[in-house]
Enzyme design. Sequence first.
Site, PDB file in Angstrom:
ATOM      1  N   THR A  54       1.536  -4.223   4.230  1.00  0.00           N
ATOM      2  CA  THR A  54       1.220  -4.717   5.831  1.00  0.00           C
ATOM      3  C   THR A  54       0.880  -6.101   5.902  1.00  0.00           C
ATOM      4  O   THR A  54       0.734  -6.554   7.022  1.00  0.00           O
ATOM      5  CB  THR A  54       0.393  -3.650   6.310  1.00  0.00           C
ATOM      6  OG1 THR A  54      -0.899  -3.711   5.697  1.00  0.00           O
ATOM      7  CG2 THR A  54       1.111  -2.097   6.228  1.00  0.00           C
ATOM      8  N   THR A  90       0.750  -1.199   0.027  1.00  0.00           N
ATOM      9  CA  THR A  90      -0.026   0.088   0.054  1.00  0.00           C
ATOM     10  C   THR A  90       0.870   1.198  -0.006  1.00  0.00           C
ATOM     11  O   THR A  90       0.414   2.233  -0.547  1.00  0.00           O
ATOM     12  CB  THR A  90      -1.069  -0.094   1.257  1.00  0.00           C
ATOM     13  OG1 THR A  90      -2.021  -1.204   1.163  1.00  0.00           O
ATOM     14  CG2 THR A  90      -1.675   1.227   1.393  1.00  0.00           C
TER      15      THR A  90
END
Length: 332
Positions: free
Chosen positions: A93, A18
């Site tokens: 993540t 991300t």
Amino acid sequence: MHSPAQRPRVTLFSLGGTISMEGAAGSGVVPKLDANDLLVGIPHLAAVAQVAGETVSKAPSVELGFADIAALADRIRAAVAGGAAGVVVTQGTDTLEETAYLLDLLLDLAEPVVVTGAMRDPTKPGAEGPANLAAAIRVAASPAARDLGVVAVMNDEVHAARYVAKRHTHKTSAFGSESAGPLGWVVEDRVRIAFRPAERSPTIAWKGAPPRVVLLPIVFGGDLQSLHDLTRGPLGGMVVEAVGGGHAPSAMAGALGDLAAKIPVVLATRVGAGETLTKTYGYGGGEIDLLGRGLIGAGVLDARKARLLLSLLLGAGASREEIAETFARASA
Ligand code: ASP
């Protein structure tokens, strides 16, 4: 302030995730930015460290595998051998806690190796990627962070790879170390390491792709069929993600013991914090029963981290005794 030549050298390896994503409204974001694009967001960090960016991949983190991280470990070793005072890895993540622990097991460096990412992509208001990257570079450049093993830096907290986990799907405070707490934090321009792990994780040699290791989740009303389904096909080991302190239905205990006589079976907990127990519950399927049947306690390692340790040990050709002994040390 250091003169440019005195500034510590930090190597940034970007893998995607991300923190590196862009996209048009409606179609969703995908990894696009490379390592040097990420550095554009934190020009003030040039006064802290000389950062060299290397783009390894542009992938969502669920696409990463063992061989990718073993190759990354080689590149990290080479960067340190070439004079880097520390290393930062950016990635998604979703699997950051696994990458951090795999690197922790593969590397035996004094230099800080810091994994970071972002919960908000760069198109979102309040995207925290630059802040996380800046904090990670400060930690990587800090002498205070030497000899900690691999750490994750998220939300200005420094977490040991052994303990860190993603606990929320979207909050910027998603990462925590429930069993131990963070090792330290970053504030203003300071890196504060408040606690040091009593022991480093064991270092395991990479000897190629490990055999298949499966996770068996124990659930309310679970039955033996799930165990049979998972053991079809070649299998090097199993991690039981048990309930509570390490418990499974009594109806599964015999089959788990039979399996543990053939391959290593590790007993972890799904709870998310705390150790597996060893001598509390005496009923069938309790931890005393399962350990007595040859299962190996995961201690403080959660099932995902236990799977990584077991996989690397099997890949390195460790015996059952060596596996049990390493788990006893790694999970303390
Ligand atoms: N899906 C993303 C990934 O892991 C999530 C993130 O980076 O936060 O690649």
